[in-house]
Design a protein around this motif. Sequence first.
Motif, mmCIF file in Angstrom:
data_model
loop_
_atom_site.group_PDB
_atom_site.id
_atom_site.type_symbol
_atom_site.label_atom_id
_atom_site.label_comp_id
_atom_site.label_asym_id
_atom_site.label_seq_id
_atom_site.Cartn_x
_atom_site.Cartn_y
_atom_site.Cartn_z
ATOM 1 N N GLY A 22 -12.260 -21.312 37.403
ATOM 2 C CA GLY A 22 -11.233 -21.277 36.362
ATOM 3 C C GLY A 22 -11.398 -22.335 35.286
ATOM 4 N N VAL A 32 -11.200 -24.103 31.831
ATOM 5 C CA VAL A 32 -10.309 -23.969 30.682
ATOM 6 C C VAL A 32 -10.806 -24.873 29.557
ATOM 7 C CG1 VAL A 32 -8.300 -23.311 32.052
ATOM 8 C CG2 VAL A 32 -8.766 -25.727 31.623
ATOM 9 N N ILE A 37 -0.293 -32.109 23.897
ATOM 10 C CA ILE A 37 -0.109 -31.746 25.297
ATOM 11 C C ILE A 37 0.622 -30.426 25.379
ATOM 12 C CG2 ILE A 37 1.993 -33.177 25.373
ATOM 13 C CD1 ILE A 37 1.514 -33.504 28.364
ATOM 14 N N LYS A 38 0.217 -29.596 26.340
ATOM 15 C CA LYS A 38 0.913 -28.345 26.598
ATOM 16 C C LYS A 38 1.679 -28.488 27.906
ATOM 17 C CE LYS A 38 0.255 -23.714 28.368
ATOM 18 N NZ LYS A 38 0.941 -24.028 29.623
ATOM 19 N N LEU A 39 2.970 -28.232 27.861
ATOM 20 C CA LEU A 39 3.763 -28.233 29.086
ATOM 21 C C LEU A 39 3.879 -26.799 29.556
ATOM 22 C CD1 LEU A 39 6.516 -30.728 27.981
ATOM 23 C CD2 LEU A 39 4.736 -31.117 29.679
ATOM 24 N N SER A 40 3.666 -26.582 30.835
ATOM 25 C CA SER A 40 3.648 -25.221 31.358
ATOM 26 C C SER A 40 4.805 -25.010 32.308
ATOM 27 C CB SER A 40 2.331 -24.993 32.091
ATOM 28 O OG SER A 40 2.382 -23.811 32.843
ATOM 29 N N GLU A 41 5.224 -23.746 32.457
ATOM 30 C CA GLU A 41 6.235 -23.422 33.466
ATOM 31 C C GLU A 41 5.649 -23.596 34.874
ATOM 32 O OE1 GLU A 41 9.474 -21.263 33.016
ATOM 33 O OE2 GLU A 41 9.520 -21.949 30.953
ATOM 34 N N ASP A 42 4.319 -23.522 34.979
ATOM 35 C CA ASP A 42 3.682 -23.791 36.266
ATOM 36 C C ASP A 42 3.410 -25.288 36.342
ATOM 37 O OD1 ASP A 42 3.661 -21.121 36.776
ATOM 38 O OD2 ASP A 42 1.570 -20.828 36.204
ATOM 39 N N LYS A 67 -0.071 -26.689 36.363
ATOM 40 C CA LYS A 67 -0.920 -26.629 35.175
ATOM 41 C C LYS A 67 -0.670 -27.782 34.209
ATOM 42 C CE LYS A 67 -1.853 -21.691 34.578
ATOM 43 N NZ LYS A 67 -1.535 -20.570 33.682
#
Lengths: 443, 443
Positions: free
Chosen positions: B414, B416, B428-433, B436
Amino acid sequence: PSMEATAPSVGAGANGSLAAAARAQVGPPTNPMATALLTDQYQFSMAYAYWKAGKHADHAVFDLYFRKNPFGGEFTVFAGLEECIKFIANFKFTEDEISFLQSVMPMCEDAFFDYLRGIDCSDVEVYSIPEGSVVFPKVPLMRVEGPVAVVQLLETPFVNLINYASLVTTNAARHRHVAGKSKVLMEFGLRRAQGPDGAISASKYCFMGGFDATSNVLAGHLFGIPLRGTHSHAYVSSYMSLDEIPDRTLRNKDGSKICKDFVSLVKEWLCKIQAADSLRNVFGDTNQSELAAFASYALAFPSSFLALVDTYDVMRSGIPNFCAVALALHDLGYKASGIRLDSGDLAYLSIETRKVFHAIEKEFNIPGFGKMVITASNDLNEETIDALNKQGHEVDAFGIGTYLVTCYSQAALGCVFKLVEINSRPRIKLSEDVAKVCLLFTR
Amino acid sequence: PSMEATAPSVGAGANGSLAAAARAQVGPPTNPMATALLTDQYQFSMAYAYWKAGKHADHAVFDLYFRKNPFGGEFTVFAGLEECIKFIANFKFTEDEISFLQSVMPMCEDAFFDYLRGIDCSDVEVYSIPEGSVVFPKVPLMRVEGPVAVVQLLETPFVNLINYASLVTTNAARHRHVAGKSKVLMEFGLRRAQGPDGAISASKYCFMGGFDATSNVLAGHLFGIPLRGTHSHAYVSSYMSLDEIPDRTLRNKDGSKICKDFVSLVKEWLCKIQAADSLRNVFGDTNQSELAAFASYALAFPSSFLALVDTYDVMRSGIPNFCAVALALHDLGYKASGIRLDSGDLAYLSIETRKVFHAIEKEFNIPGFGKMVITASNDLNEETIDALNKQGHEVDAFGIGTYLVTCYSQAALGCVFKLVEINSRPRIKLSEDVAKVCLLFTR
């Protein structure tokens, strides 16, 4: 289905100009690497041994079949035939290839390489079940007949071209079956596929297996498959604030007038959403960099606005931001396409999102807003789609990647290519593995 | 290992002739399909949105990494860098590609396509861990910097070219680890790989991961990997009797004399074996068509005779037939290479075979006969090799296909490609998971 002769012009006797006509008619293999060298070394060793023994032109019949349906299932979709036909129509050794073979087989007589120089597939006949047929184990899918040395050289490329093609087509068909006819299925596997060709083949055969579109631009170009794709998390993250949108003008859909500040219109709608009675307590402040990314994307694609809403927080930021932009577009006569969810509890989020869309439709009297497309795309496979179905969800379209294109739950189909007859005499191989033994004859 | 700049001539500022020099120096991608269109549609949608907002030239920094080691293991081998460098050195849209993009993005302004016409990767810098390094999760393997629209177009092909390459190299290294340094490992996966390129990449990266050879002739040609392969069951099945060998003469190895009837010599040896005290009760009658196939193959390859011995019955037919041919070759100064087992209980059969080889060495005083190479090749993988090791076996060489090249136990890595900085500001990306979410910054 019964087998029928394919590409009759190829199997029409040794004839150079006819072979050239076949090449012109059929075209080259999709992958330029599918050349006559794309085979196992032992096919050349055997070709030499046959040639030395004067057996190379013996008429051999081989059957291609598999022993077990993949994915624990009850069917397989046969695919890859077109590429096999292209392969044999173009089968010819170049001088560079002959030189390479001489370098790795220095013990072979020069005359053998002259023999290789001369061969093509004009003496090879292929009988096959039509591509796309539903097929079952131990039934011959293809029968390949011709001079034993030549047909042996075809064994490896044929099995290579059929194995993955049939496997991934079957996988796509299984995903279509579990998703149902009404859902849009998109193949998003390019980045996770087993190499460039794994990806391109996946796009081709997923479309054959019942998918609607691909993200793979090259596959769109090569095969005419519809393309889909809007933006990624990086696009959303790349924006800091609404100040980064220099040109805020947007002409309305019928071209009659120009909105001078689309961003202000979006902000107005966001305030209206936040103030709306029916939506109160749902929405607080949203992420402004996300809003900027959505507004900017809408300015570029006002007629097909689709937003990825999970970069920050789906329900608190992504959905209200999307709705504000969609409503602003609506003011200018455009219809937004929908949203994509790429993380979290897809069943819950899709249901909550649908509720908001319906509430917006009602609150602001926007017919159709409730039917906005909800796309989901986070590591989906047969099992997760089945689980979503059981939980209940509001997803309209699935973007499926890794599990689909790599055939993760079973990464190979065991197609084999077996000699069943030589010079009209049936042959059988007995194996130490009882499961591998079966009677073979020309069916 | 720390990252170092790769291909400095590529990242040396916008300069057409420099880009041309880079192309000439680096060469084209192995797979001709690895073109600038081999990317996701959304990269073009984003490129247009960036371009519309005047953000396309913003300086972006992306990191490529993975989140979890494959195969439940503790390491990953990084591979695919060379193909990425070739990709960017050759990155340029053709007019045909531009026309296609215009046809699928009719809503985009013409000037955008002029922009696409002009771009290459001369403004892109790539920093990378060296190819072949052992690497770990969440550590950036590559950093790609440059104009955001261009670097986004590289995301999908880079991840495609790294994912499978690193996965299969790691798989090969794991097979080498379990087999041990002394064993010969051969990649036999062409027919079961995910398409032609899956196969060719597998050959390249299995060699990088510690394999010794491949069966894939094209991979041998492209990468100089040693080739291995002798004959298949079909070859054995194709013979009916010893009468099918028209030319039975064989010159002895030093060229000093000619054996006029090699087949008779083989038959004599078979009688001697069957009559030998130390081998008595082991061998009865053997399959004569198999004997014919072996004798014929030996006449073609007297210096490298290796026989597949399980077409009929390994111990009752394959092994005595092989030994008879090997002993006849020995009379003429040749040394046979060994046998291959492709079915049955490989531990048991290899041990029994070794006993026979030692008995022959002793009975007929043939030094070295006991050390004849035993190759095994039936659906092998890490687990089956480990099981063989635990049972005890006499296999010297393993031919490994399906499980190796398709990475059957985990068919995708995987990797990315994440935006970590734009115009020198961290993103920064905040994820619901929750899994991640991680802090990203220029390390």
